[in-house]
Design a protein around this motif. Structure first.
Motif, PDB file in Angstrom:
ATOM      1  N   SER A 136       0.831  -1.201   0.000  1.00 14.17           N
ATOM      2  CA  SER A 136       0.000   0.000   0.000  1.00 14.17           C
ATOM      3  C   SER A 136       0.866   1.251   0.000  1.00 14.17           C
ATOM      4  O   SER A 136       1.995   1.256   0.506  1.00 14.17           O
ATOM      5  N   VAL A 137       0.326   2.328  -0.559  1.00 11.09           N
ATOM      6  CA  VAL A 137       1.008   3.620  -0.511  1.00 11.09           C
ATOM      7  C   VAL A 137       1.166   4.068   0.934  1.00 11.09           C
ATOM      8  O   VAL A 137       2.174   4.690   1.299  1.00 11.09           O
ATOM      9  N   GLU A 138       0.211   3.715   1.777  1.00  6.80           N
ATOM     10  CA  GLU A 138       0.303   4.057   3.204  1.00  6.80           C
ATOM     11  C   GLU A 138       1.559   3.448   3.821  1.00  6.80           C
ATOM     12  O   GLU A 138       2.239   4.087   4.634  1.00  6.80           O
TER      13      GLU A 138
ATOM     14  N   LEU B  19       4.258   2.355   2.036  1.00  3.01           N
ATOM     15  CA  LEU B  19       5.441   2.762   1.273  1.00  3.01           C
ATOM     16  C   LEU B  19       5.912   4.170   1.609  1.00  3.01           C
ATOM     17  O   LEU B  19       7.119   4.452   1.575  1.00  3.01           O
ATOM     18  N   THR B  20       4.997   5.076   1.933  1.00  2.40           N
ATOM     19  CA  THR B  20       5.379   6.484   2.105  1.00  2.40           C
ATOM     20  C   THR B  20       6.361   6.701   3.249  1.00  2.40           C
ATOM     21  O   THR B  20       7.392   7.368   3.054  1.00  2.40           O
TER      22      THR B  20
ATOM     23  N   ALA C 177       6.546  11.282  -5.898  1.00  3.17           N
ATOM     24  CA  ALA C 177       5.600  10.211  -6.193  1.00  3.17           C
ATOM     25  C   ALA C 177       4.395  10.766  -6.946  1.00  3.17           C
ATOM     26  O   ALA C 177       3.921  11.864  -6.650  1.00  3.17           O
TER      27      ALA C 177
ATOM     28  N   ASP D 205       1.560   8.926  -7.055  1.00  3.69           N
ATOM     29  CA  ASP D 205       0.395   8.233  -6.508  1.00  3.69           C
ATOM     30  C   ASP D 205       0.222   8.467  -5.019  1.00  3.69           C
ATOM     31  O   ASP D 205      -0.580   7.799  -4.371  1.00  3.69           O
ATOM     32  N   GLY D 206       0.992   9.392  -4.466  1.00  2.00           N
ATOM     33  CA  GLY D 206       0.931   9.640  -3.029  1.00  2.00           C
ATOM     34  C   GLY D 206       1.679  10.904  -2.671  1.00  2.00           C
ATOM     35  O   GLY D 206       2.175  11.624  -3.547  1.00  2.00           O
TER      36      GLY D 206
ATOM     37  N   THR E 298       5.665   5.901  -9.308  1.00  2.00           N
ATOM     38  CA  THR E 298       4.926   5.436  -8.143  1.00  2.00           C
ATOM     39  C   THR E 298       5.843   5.423  -6.922  1.00  2.00           C
ATOM     40  O   THR E 298       7.073   5.345  -7.044  1.00  2.00           O
ATOM     41  N   THR E 299       5.226   5.483  -5.756  1.00  2.00           N
ATOM     42  CA  THR E 299       6.018   5.406  -4.527  1.00  2.00           C
ATOM     43  C   THR E 299       6.797   4.098  -4.488  1.00  2.00           C
ATOM     44  O   THR E 299       7.957   4.076  -4.055  1.00  2.00           O
ATOM     45  N   LEU E 300       6.183   3.018  -4.941  1.00  2.00           N
ATOM     46  CA  LEU E 300       6.870   1.728  -4.968  1.00  2.00           C
ATOM     47  C   LEU E 300       8.110   1.778  -5.849  1.00  2.00           C
ATOM     48  O   LEU E 300       9.194   1.327  -5.440  1.00  2.00           O
TER      49      LEU E 300
END
Length: 214
Positions: free
Chosen positions: A134-136, A138-139, A165, A167-168, A181-183
């Protein structure tokens, strides 16, 4: 780094370990021998490394590092061998026992969340498994990685780039822009070249050269 509490970081790590255990349970026997993004280690060896990482407190880690003469590669290989089961099924059972562990050598909880996230993708991407963190989760890892060289040379890899990022909320640094993406940002600054193709911006060629050692 953000306002994510230590307890929240551990909860995210536990959720990501549980997700990885679910993916591992569906593997065919041959997939446990598949190469990962983590150097010479196959899937089972990466899982054993994650078990070891969740099983050492500060003093156990220090004793192991002393025995390895502070060579992280020697330390990691020795501790990995401690946790490989007689079969992949046994290794998976051992991994399940540490899903909710909060044991760690230091208080850098974001780093240990990052270890779970990065090594999960080290396994998933080569196997074509579609689940992503999740972005939550990963951030806070992205924020920590951009500010610290801890287990991986992420701060050094990120230096001189503006990372953003798409996406976040993650954004860090100054210099040539690198977006994605953050990932992809987390994995790239952790040194995983396979994720460079998911990034855009004028800084990507220089980042690619840096993490490939050119």
């Amino acid at each position: 780094m953000g306002t994510t509490t230590n307890g929240a970081l551990w909860a995210l790590a536990h959720a990501e370990r549980a997700a990885l255990a679910e993916d591992l349970a569906a593997l065919e026997p041959g997939q446990w021998r598949h190469q990962t993004l983590c150097g010479r280690w196959d899937v089972e060896q990466v899982v054993a490394h994650l078990i070891a990482a969740a099983s050492l407190n500060q003093w156990q880690w220090l004793r192991s590092m002393l025995g390895a003469r502070f060579n992280p590669g020697v330390h990691n290989q020795r501790r990995l061998q401690d946790h490989v089961g007689a079969t992949p099924e046994e290794t998976l059972d051992r991994f399940r026992t540490i899903v909710y562990s909060t044991t760690a050598p230091s208080s850098h909880t974001a780093a240990y969340l990052g270890e779970v996230l990065v090594h999960s993708q080290d396994i998933r991407l080569p196997l074509g498994l579609g689940r992503v963190p999740s972005v939550e989760a990963l951030t806070p890892v992205a924020e920590f990685f951009a500010r610290h060289d801890f287990a991986v040379d992420s701060k050094s890899n990120a230096a001189g780039f503006e990372l953003r990022a798409d996406d976040g909320p993650f954004a860090a640094g100054d210099g040539d822009l690198v977006t994605g993406t953050t990932l992809a940002l987390v994995m790239a600054i952790a040194g995983r070249q396979a994720y460079l193709e998911d990034l855009e911006g004028p800084g990507v060629p220089a980042l690619a050269a840096r993490i490939s050692g050119r």
